[in-house]
Design a protein around this motif. Structure first.
Motif, PDB file in Angstrom:
ATOM      1  N   GLU A 101       0.830  -1.209   0.000  1.00 29.15           N
ATOM      2  CA  GLU A 101       0.000   0.000   0.000  1.00 29.15           C
ATOM      3  C   GLU A 101       0.863   1.258   0.000  1.00 29.15           C
ATOM      4  O   GLU A 101       0.574   2.231  -0.703  1.00 29.15           O
ATOM      5  N   LYS A 102       1.955   1.210   0.762  1.00 27.14           N
ATOM      6  CA  LYS A 102       2.857   2.365   0.788  1.00 27.14           C
ATOM      7  C   LYS A 102       3.553   2.540  -0.558  1.00 27.14           C
ATOM      8  O   LYS A 102       3.635   3.645  -1.098  1.00 27.14           O
ATOM      9  N   GLU A 105       1.713   4.066  -3.528  1.00 30.81           N
ATOM     10  CA  GLU A 105       1.571   5.521  -3.612  1.00 30.81           C
ATOM     11  C   GLU A 105       2.615   6.125  -4.539  1.00 30.81           C
ATOM     12  O   GLU A 105       2.470   7.270  -4.990  1.00 30.81           O
ATOM     13  N   TYR A 106       3.673   5.346  -4.860  1.00 31.24           N
ATOM     14  CA  TYR A 106       4.783   5.905  -5.624  1.00 31.24           C
ATOM     15  C   TYR A 106       4.993   5.263  -6.992  1.00 31.24           C
ATOM     16  O   TYR A 106       5.611   5.866  -7.869  1.00 31.24           O
ATOM     17  N   VAL A 175      -6.446   1.580  -8.010  1.00 31.97           N
ATOM     18  CA  VAL A 175      -5.579   1.667  -6.831  1.00 31.97           C
ATOM     19  C   VAL A 175      -5.504   0.305  -6.147  1.00 31.97           C
ATOM     20  O   VAL A 175      -4.421  -0.163  -5.764  1.00 31.97           O
TER      21      VAL A 175
END
Length: 702
Positions: A101-102, A105-106, A175
């Motif tokens: 999930e982190k 984001e990138y 997402v």
């Protein structure tokens, strides 16, 4: 009074006993602490400070490929890569999901939703639901199922998760898909082995963002990886080969082989062509990093044990400029010939050419054009070593040599060329009924079938009468003739340095008349490369040389404009010497020379100035298509030049041309053009002072 005094005397006694007991306990405790501190203190401290060293390997760039003149063919292109290295003691699914999930984001695994959606299978959706609903999923197991091992329980649990369950989540959300796709890659990582999460199309922005947030992305790294890039588009690509993708890793069927040689499961390895054949040379030496971890599995230090070293470079025997020109010629002629009569030539799909140096076995070029069902033309050069076809009269040189060496024919002995008929078989004859008397050389010059039929009959020790069966036929004669053919490379492996090559198809005869067909190239089948090796053996005075594509292995150089020192050179490898009198081979060479100067090919080669010796072939080719037996013809041509000092040999095969009339034959057109192009390029290089003697000096930029 006395009683009271007695009770007072008992109390201190009990207290004394208690005091002694407590004192003894404290003494034991102090003694134990002393033992721990004095005798075992150092060992205890070592255990607290205990660390473990674990090694991991980092990939290095693969070796490059150059052609025989030092022109760069295959290069490496650096690419940004996002990798994940799991902790020593492993991590939980929940921790990996949090990391995904982190990281999500990138980076984006695929820009287009459709492509992203393809990455997610139904099992991935079930596993995602299970991870967030483990308790509910576990309650669905029966008591009997709970008694199974963990892996079986997990499998059954997934089977019980329905579409209604996992569709609680919105799978149209890119997402969510992105996070699940990232977690799939995290799950595939092995302990202390960097696993590539993404290395294709990592944008500069993604690379920068990940690099900036590495402190919160435990185990994630942003590094540089390498992709293979051809400098000559698709030229010779089918022989250069491919490497596995990051998702494929090492092939499962060869996993033990690679793992015992220091590979990681996600390493990319050669899976075809030269990439596979020379994997051990091209892969280089990985950089070995030693990680130091404490008891909690936390990395507390690292150092380089072995410095990485790029893979070694390959210098090929191929002339990439000749190869490129050959590809154009073959495609142009195939297209032109097909368009002359699309209806008659509707089954014609391929034109195949092999060019060798007959003295050394150097492969100069291998080309194959293929016509698709949509009448588009694509490169199928691999067919020169994989596909086998009836060669027709091109192999008559080997038949004549078998006749002379076995003694069934004498040099110069004449046979009258008249039709032959065996029992109920159709009459067999040469292309013309006016050939008259022919000897061995004239039989090649005029391509007499009848001469070859007589060779076969005599090899079989058979009695022949027109219209009757062959009596006294020796069935060992099939193997006798094939043994002669094998000496020239027909029906056996050529030995080329590639992972696979076909050896052709050997028929299983059920009547003696088929030996006559074998003698004129109408029974067993061979590859284009086998035919090139066969004619090279004749050109090379009976020495059969192994064809090879790699000429040298050199150390990798920091600059692509220079070549490193030679590690290994591949010299001429003579596989065998045809066991027969040199005079016999000279007679066949003379026959091939006359084919061009005054024989069956003279009308096509009269304007060629390069002293070509050759042999033509036309083979009837029947196969089943469109609900019927279709009758077509294979056109073939083998040759070499110059005939007095051969430096180039060639074989051309055009299957299923649809006609036996080769007066305007595509094989002759291709033959003339490729020989002219070979000598034209040679003359240009001689004038420019370009040689094949490569050294460590700066080579010309491409």
């Amino acid at each position: 009074m006395g009683k009271k005094k007695k009770r007072k005397m008992q109390l201190p006694f009990r207290l004394n006993i208690l005091f002694i007991f407590v004192f003894a306990l404290f003494s034991l405790l102090i003694l134990q602490l002393g033992v721990v501190q004095i005798l075992n203190g150092e060992a205890a401290q070592d255990q607290i400070n205990e660390t473990e060293n674990t090694q991991a390997s980092i990939s290095v760039p693969r070796g490059l490929m150059y052609d025989r003149f030092g022109n760069l063919i295959l290069d490496n292109e650096s690419t940004r890569s996002i990798t994940y290295t799991p902790p020593k003691n492993g991590d939980s699914a929940a921790e990996r999901l949090d990391l995904a999930e982190k990281l999500g984001e990138y980076i984006t695994m695929e820009e287009e939703f459709e492509e992203l959606d393809k990455l997610i299978r139904e099992r991935d959706k079930k596993e995602y639901w299970y991870m967030l609903n483990a308790k509910e999923a576990g309650e669905r197991l029966t008591e009997e199922e709970l008694g199974l091992d963990t892996s079986e329980q997990y499998k059954i649990t997934l089977d019980k998760i329905t579409a209604e369950d996992y569709n609680e989540y919105d799978w149209s959300d890119p997402v969510l898909l992105n996070v699940v796709a990232i977690k799939k890659e995290l799950d595939a990582a092995s302990e202390f082995s960097p696993h590539i999460v993404k290395n294709e199309n990592v944008t500069e922005k993604e690379y920068a963002l990940v690099s900036e947030h590495l402190y919160e992305l435990t185990g994630i790294d942003a590094s540089i990886d390498w992709n293979r890039v051809s400098k000559v588009d698709d030229t010779f690509s089918t022989f250069i080969g491919d490497i596995t993708s990051t998702n494929e890793g090492i092939p499962s069927e060869n996993q033990d082989f690679y793992l015992t040689r220091g590979y990681s499961r996600n390493d990319r390895v050669g899976k075809s062509g030269l990439e596979q054949e020379y994997e051990s040379v091209l892969t280089g030496q990985k950089e070995i990093i030693e990680y130091v971890t404490n008891n909690n599995g936390v990395i507390v230090g690292q150092n380089t044990v072995i410095d990485g070293k790029s893979g070694s470079d390959l210098i090929l025997t191929v002339d990439i400029e000749l190869q490129s020109e050959l590809d154009k010629i073959v495609q142009e002629e195939l297209e032109s010939y097909y368009n002359q009569n699309p209806s008659e030539n509707r089954y014609m799909e391929d034109a195949l050419v092999a060019m060798l140096d007959p003295q050394t076995g150097d492969v100069l070029a291998l080309s194959g054009a293929h016509r698709t069902e949509d009448n588009e033309y694509v490169d199928h050069s691999y067919r020169t070593i994989y596909d086998q076809h009836l060669p027709g009269s091109t192999i008559k040189g080997a038949t004549v040599l078998a006749a002379l060496d076995s003694g069934v024919m004498s040099p110069g002995e004449q046979i009258y060329d008249r039709p032959i008929k065996i029992a109920n078989d159709p009459e067999k004859s040469s292309w013309s009924n006016n050939l008259g008397y022919v000897d061995d050389i004239e039989a090649l010059e005029q391509s007499s079938n009848v001469y070859m039929f007589n060779v076969a009959i005599r090899l079989a020790s058979a009695n022949y009468q027109y219209g009757e069966k062959l009596s006294g036929f020796n069935w060992d004669s099939f193997q006798t003739l094939r043994n002669y053919y094998n000496q020239f490379g027909l029906g056996v492996e050529t030995g080329i340095d590639l992972p696979y090559e076909s050896t052709g198809v050997v028929g299983d005869p059920d009547n003696g008349g088929l030996l006559l067909d074998l003698a004129i190239g109408q029974y067993d089948t061979y590859t284009t490369l086998q035919l090139a090796q066969y004619v090279s053996t004749i050109a090379n005075d009976g020495y059969r040389v192994r064809p090879h594509i790699v000429k040298e292995v050199r150390e990798s150089n920091a600059s692509k404009d220079t070549l490193g020192p030679v590690i290994e050179s591949f010299d001429t490898d003579i596989l065998n010497r045809v066991v027969m009198d040199d005079a016999y081979i000279a007679r066949v060479q003379e026959g091939f020379k006359r084919v061009v100067s005054e024989g069956t090919a003279s009308s096509h080669w009269g304007n060629n100035e390069y002293k070509v010796a050759a042999k033509t072939g036309t083979a009837q080719n029947e196969f089943y298509a469109d609900g019927n037996i279709q009758s077509t013809y294979n056109l073939s041509l083998v040759g070499y030049a110059p005939y007095d000092e051969p430096e180039v040999a060639f074989a051309i095969v055009i299957p299923k041309t649809g006609t036996g009339n080769d007066q305007n034959g595509i094989h002759h057109e291709i033959g003339n053009r490729i020989i002219e192009k070979y000598f034209e390029l040679k003359e240009e290089r001689d004038e420019a002072g370009v040689t094949e003697n490569l050294n460590e000096e700066i080579i010309e930029e491409n």
